[in-house]
Scaffold this motif. Structure first.
Motif, PDB file in Angstrom:
ATOM      1  N   PHE B 379      -2.776  -1.011 -13.297  1.00  0.00           N
ATOM      2  CA  PHE B 379      -3.670  -1.393 -12.215  1.00  0.00           C
ATOM      3  C   PHE B 379      -3.298  -0.753 -10.888  1.00  0.00           C
ATOM      4  O   PHE B 379      -4.122  -0.179 -10.207  1.00  0.00           O
ATOM      5  N   VAL B 380      -2.027  -0.870 -10.555  1.00  0.00           N
ATOM      6  CA  VAL B 380      -1.636  -0.449  -9.217  1.00  0.00           C
ATOM      7  C   VAL B 380      -1.467   1.050  -9.156  1.00  0.00           C
ATOM      8  O   VAL B 380      -0.830   1.652 -10.004  1.00  0.00           O
ATOM      9  N   LYS B 381      -2.086   1.633  -8.145  1.00  0.00           N
ATOM     10  CA  LYS B 381      -1.939   3.065  -7.974  1.00  0.00           C
ATOM     11  C   LYS B 381      -0.743   3.325  -7.059  1.00  0.00           C
ATOM     12  O   LYS B 381      -0.138   2.441  -6.530  1.00  0.00           O
ATOM     13  N   LYS B 382      -0.429   4.583  -6.867  1.00  0.00           N
ATOM     14  CA  LYS B 382       0.658   5.029  -5.998  1.00  0.00           C
ATOM     15  C   LYS B 382       2.009   4.902  -6.681  1.00  0.00           C
ATOM     16  O   LYS B 382       2.251   3.984  -7.425  1.00  0.00           O
TER      17      LYS B 382
END
Ligand SMILES: Nc1ncnc2c1ncn2[C@@H]1O[C@H](COP(=O)(O)OP(=O)(O)OP(=O)(O)O)[C@@H](O)[C@H]1O
Ligand SMILES: Nc1ncnc2c1ncn2[C@@H]1O[C@H](COP(=O)(O)OP(=O)(O)OP(=O)(O)O)[C@@H](O)[C@H]1O
Ligand SMILES: [Mg+2]
Ligand SMILES: [Mg+2]
Lengths: 277, 382, 265
Positions: B379-382
């Motif tokens: 889910f989390v980008k970066k």
């Protein structure tokens, strides 16, 4: 990594017909009359999560300086979340928020408030143990102001909402719901916002006052040039005083156009404007 | 040798705990439960020099759970909780020493009488809210402290509970058998010249048998109280307390008798503190007011805040971490000549924890777990 | 006989008369609305009827009982339930637990006179089959109500994370699950858009028609009020300024002046 735009979500059938326009920002710029205007807020491709739940998906839109922009959408669409991301209360997992070309993404809420972006939260979160006047004064602490200026602002709020003047020494907890709502809006105005984020300002107000609230918003915008981003359930009334409108649907912006155009859009009429009154 | 063993064991414990926390799928749950059980029951045998710290960690876990029930679950503050702890200890001592009631029964009776007392005292003071309630409970503590100094102290001039009323007497026979065995080995070694290689280790254990027994008794009581509180929280009373904490007016309108349930919360939390006091009396063997000073209430409060307000795990983690840091870890790590700084370091540690995990360790762990889950699902980008 | 009968009610806060000689009668099985400007005393009326505030003067009868003889926590047993204007949900609990608190008086693992309370307490602490059984029944009940309101599926979420509109529905569910005779709703449509408000009016009708619950609604959304009410009372500054059928009230000059305002179009 999965393309976030393709993560399956339940689209409601009514909305599948509506074309998704990705570059609403340039669109907002191109709309006539605002060619020269700067964007006070430029929101690009924002994603936001609550734990595992994705509340915003690639949300993009612009708020031209000096305009009133309405953000519409059903219960749970992500309107409040959008405002909270702008004011720094919710972390943006991706994307960018610019305030007059300055990147303010994920700055702390205090810093954002100091810059002049002020949010009037949903459901009137006033300080329950403080009096009406103390609540209002707190609203002006984000700016440097002489006492004379402060009491001038106070007077202005009291002319907008005479009811508050009557109850100025009462603690906020015992105010009626509508009085608390007036107080929340008044407190926001005390900070002399450059951009005012209003989350359902007409909530719990008597019809006669609702009319006044919209008048006040319009007047504030016209007289002081305050840019306003407005979230409202009362879509007809909101669009009538707005220059632009955007529709959020399960976390995405699905439509954005000039307010008059939206007022005549059949799908929007059906979903949000209803009979109106 | 045993010092290193303790550290290894503790590290295993922490790792085990974290794994169990992060991977609590139904399939792994049973395994972790078994491992945790094995870990806990072997712990006192690895750590004789740590026993007093461990015992007090368990005892404080009980106390913290009682206060947390009141503070975290019912939303009512008490700054004088040590008063009930003290009364529980004295009640147990009086009942067993003066009235000849069997030890375990006197602990239970002690807990019950303290809770009845709290229930009665609660009626007037629980009408107060916030700071005022805090001050009233503080006052309560001072009253109890005076009663101890002026009345109860005369009942126990030496402040000691005779050995026959303590845990030591319960394990007398084991103790005796072990010592006999050791003496025999010692005697045999005179002729054979060799002792079993575990001789030294067993000797160490033998001299700590009462403390080890204290460990298991406290552990058992802690376990029973965890069960009780857990069941309580997921049924009627627990939900009514949560309702009072979150919105008194709504809870009332839905039929919760606010005054009664606040009293119940106060009574229950005093019961738990009273039981802890009873355990104190029979394991430590002394009851004097020095062990129940006002600061005890404040330490317990700090433990809850560090561990996590409103959660059972929070009480136990907070109390254990606090006691081990305070009584052992800092003192072991610190070079001899800086020992005087231990208290200051403890203070700084608490402040740091409150800054970096303001909602407590349990909440921080949940956040951490959520992040891991998000990473996994991409889910989390970066 | 009227279900709720309020006579000459006065509620004084310091120098302010929040309710000034209010007399209201609500017939069993009706849908009645109470409207009026902000600060008129509508929520205060709810608070007095549910015994949160002690009235300065006046008489309150509900279903043959003198309400003034009851404590706030006893009114639910008389068959009264309400929602709150500013949402008084239990935020740190799940939706399901909110609905279980609402069944507080109904959940009795051991149903015996005198010692029932104590016995239930021990049954709960030991989590005996008797507790398991009532807990399960109460949970089923909660799911049923969520189903009726079309929000089944959110039961294990914490209330604090729900959007405003959904929270309103949870509050309605929490009131409904007490199986009241009389339900008082303080601005149920606030925070709902037009479409959602229409759905709500259907739900409210259903609550009356199918469950036989008498409704008293405070609401500023006139589309809802005019749609569902059979009778309307209007308050302003604590005084009753009008009452009647929706059409009468809508055209009453005093009401237009104090509350509705004139339509701009
Ligand atoms: N603190 C939170 N934790 C988890 N999920 C949340 C949280 N706050 C909101 N959400 C979820 O995010 C989504 C968007 O919520 P949001 O409050 O932005 O909606 P909204 O458009 O403002 O709705 P409404 O008109 O009802 O206020 C919803 O599905 C909601 O359940
Ligand atoms: N406890 C209290 N102490 C003092 N004044 C109070 C108290 N409660 C209410 N008031 C005042 O009484 C008046 C009536 O309040 P009430 O909440 O009943 O209004 P309402 O009709 O519900 O209005 P709204 O539509 O805005 O919710 C208000 O002016 C309010 O400020
Ligand atoms: Mg919202
Ligand atoms: Mg009200």
């Amino acid at each position: 990594m999965a393309d976030l735009n393709n993560v399956a979500i339940d689209e409601k059938i009514d909305w599948s017909k509506i074309e998704v326009k990705p570059e609403l920002i340039s669109r907002a710029k191109k709309l006539e009359g605002v060619n020269e205007q700067k964007l006070a807020l430029k929101i690009s491709n924002i994603d936001a999560f609550y734990g595992k739940i994705q509340a915003l998906r690639r949300v993009s839109f612009g708020v031209p300086e000096g305009s009133i922009v309405s953000l519409l959408g059903a219960n749970g669409a992500g309107k409040t979340t959008t405002l909270r991301v702008i004011s720094g209360l919710v972390h943006a997992a991706a994307g960018k928020i610019e305030f007059f070309d300055e990147d303010i993404t994920n700055l702390s809420p205090e810093k954002i408030t100091r810059k002049g972006i002020i949010q009037v939260p949903e459901g009137r979160q006033v300080f329950p143990e403080l009096t009406v006047e103390e609540n209002l004064k707190i609203g002006s602490y984000s700016i440097k102001q002489s006492n004379a200026e402060r009491s001038k602002s106070l007077d202005m709020i009291y002319t907008f909402f005479p009811k508050l003047k009557q109850r100025r020494a009462q603690v906020a907890a015992t105010l009626s719901g509508g009085e608390q709502q007036m107080l929340a809006i008044g407190r926001g105005l005390m900070g002399k916002p450059r951009v005012l984020l209003l989350d359902e300002p007409s909530l719990g107000l008597a019809p006669i006052i609702v009319k006044e609230i919209f008048e006040i918003i319009k007047m504030l915008n016209r007289e002081t040039g305050t840019t306003i981003l407005l979230v409202e359930q009362n879509a007809t009334k909101a669009l009538k005083i707005s220059h632009f409108g955007f529709v959020l649907e399960t976390g995405r912006v699905t439509i954005g156009d000039k307010a008059e155009v939206l007022l005549n859009n059949e799908d929007i009429k059906k979903a949000y404007l209803g009979g109106g009154h | 040798m045993s010092a290193i063993l303790v550290w290894i064991w503790l590290i295993i414990g922490v790792v085990l705990f974290l794994m169990a926390f992060i991977k609590d799928t139904p399939s792994t749950k049973k395994t972790y439960k078994l491992l945790a059980f094995l870990f806990v029951i072997t712990l006192p045998f690895t750590a004789t020099s740590w026993l007093s710290a461990l015992n007090s960690a368990l005892l404080y876990s009980i106390l913290a759970m009682g206060l947390n029930l009141l503070l975290g679950n019912a939303g009512q503050i008490s700054l004088g909780h040590a008063a009930f702890y003290a009364l529980g200890a004295y009640a147990t001592a009086i009942l067993s020493v003066k009235a000849g009631v069997p030890i375990l029964i006197s602990i239970i009776l002690g807990g019950i009488s303290v809770s009845i007392l709290a229930f009665i005292i609660g009626t007037p003071i629980l009408r107060l809210k916030g700071h005022f309630l805090g001050i009233a409970t503080l006052g309560l503590h001072i009253v109890v402290e005076n009663i101890i100094k002026n009345e109860l102290k005369h009942m126990f001039p030496g402040a000691t509970v005779p050995i026959k009323y303590t845990v030591t007497s319960m394990v007398d026979s084991i103790n005796y058998a072990l010592r006999e065995k050791l003496a025999y080995w010692d005697y045999v070694s005179l002729t054979s010249g060799t002792k079993p290689f575990i001789f030294n280790y067993l000797q160490d254990i033998a001299s700590n048998i009462p403390a080890i027994a204290g460990f298991f008794i406290t552990l058992l009581v802690l376990y029973l109280i965890v069960l009780m509180v857990r069941n309580l929280l997921k049924t009627k009373v627990g939900r009514a307390l949560g309702g009072i904490r979150d919105s008194e007016v709504a809870a009332r309108t839905l039929g919760v008798n606010i005054a009664l349930y606040k009293n119940i919360a106060f009574g229950l939390s005093a019961f738990i503190a009273g039981i802890a006091g009873g355990i104190f009396a029979i394991t430590i063997g002394t009851v004097d007011e020095a062990s129940f000073m006002l600061t005890v209430s404040l330490y317990v409060l700090a433990m809850i805040v560090i561990g996590g307000v409103g959660t059972i795990q929070g009480s136990i983690i907070g109390a254990t971490l606090y006691q081990l840091l305070d009584m052992k870890i800092i003192k072991t790590i610190l070079p001899q000549k800086y020992q005087a700084l231990a208290l200051a370091i403890m203070g700084i540690a608490v402040i740091l924890m409150i800054i970096f995990a303001p909602k407590g360790i349990v909440y921080m762990l949940y956040q951490f777990k959520l992040k891991i889950m998000q990473k996994k699902s991409g889910f989390v980008k970066k | 006989m009227a279900l709720l009968e309020v006579k000459e009610l006065v509620m004084q806060f310091g120098g302010l008369r929040a309710l000034d000689n209010v007399s209201i009668k609500i017939e069993e099985g009706s849908i009645v609305s109470l409207i009026g400007p902000n600060g008129a005393g509508k929520s205060t009326f709810f608070n007095v009827v549910t015994r949160i505030y002690e009235p300065t003067e006046g008489e309150l009868r509900f279903n043959g009982h003198d309400l003034l003889k009851y404590e706030p926590h006893e009114i639910v047993k008389l068959g009264m339930a309400r929602s709150f204007q500013n949402l008084e949900l239990f935020d740190n609990m799940t939706v399901l637990n909110n609905l279980l608190v609402a069944q507080h008086t109904k959940i009795k693992p051991v149903n015996l006179p005198v010692i029932g309370g104590f016995a239930s307490f021990f049954s709960d602490i030991l989590y005996l089959p008797s507790t398991k059984k009532v807990e399960k029944e109460a949970t089923q009940e909660a799911l049923k109500v969520l189903e009726i309101l079309g929000i089944r599926g959110i039961e294990n979420l914490f209330v604090s994370i729900l959007p405003y509109g959904t929270r309103k529905l949870v509050e309605l569910a929490r009131a409904l699950i007490t199986k009241p005779k009389f339900l008082m709703l303080d601005e149920p449509a606030a925070g709902l858009n037009n479409k959602e408000t229409k759905e709500l009016s259907l739900v409210l009708r259903k609550i009356r028609d199918e469950m036989g619950i008498t409704l008293l609604v405070v609401e500023h959304d006139m589309s809802l009020v005019m749609d569902i009410s059979e009778y309307i009372y209007v308050l302003s500054f604590g005084k009753q300024i009008a009452e009647g059928k929706p059409a009468e009230v809508q055209n009453n000059p005093a009401v237009i002046e104090a509350y509705l305002g004139t339509e701009e179009e």
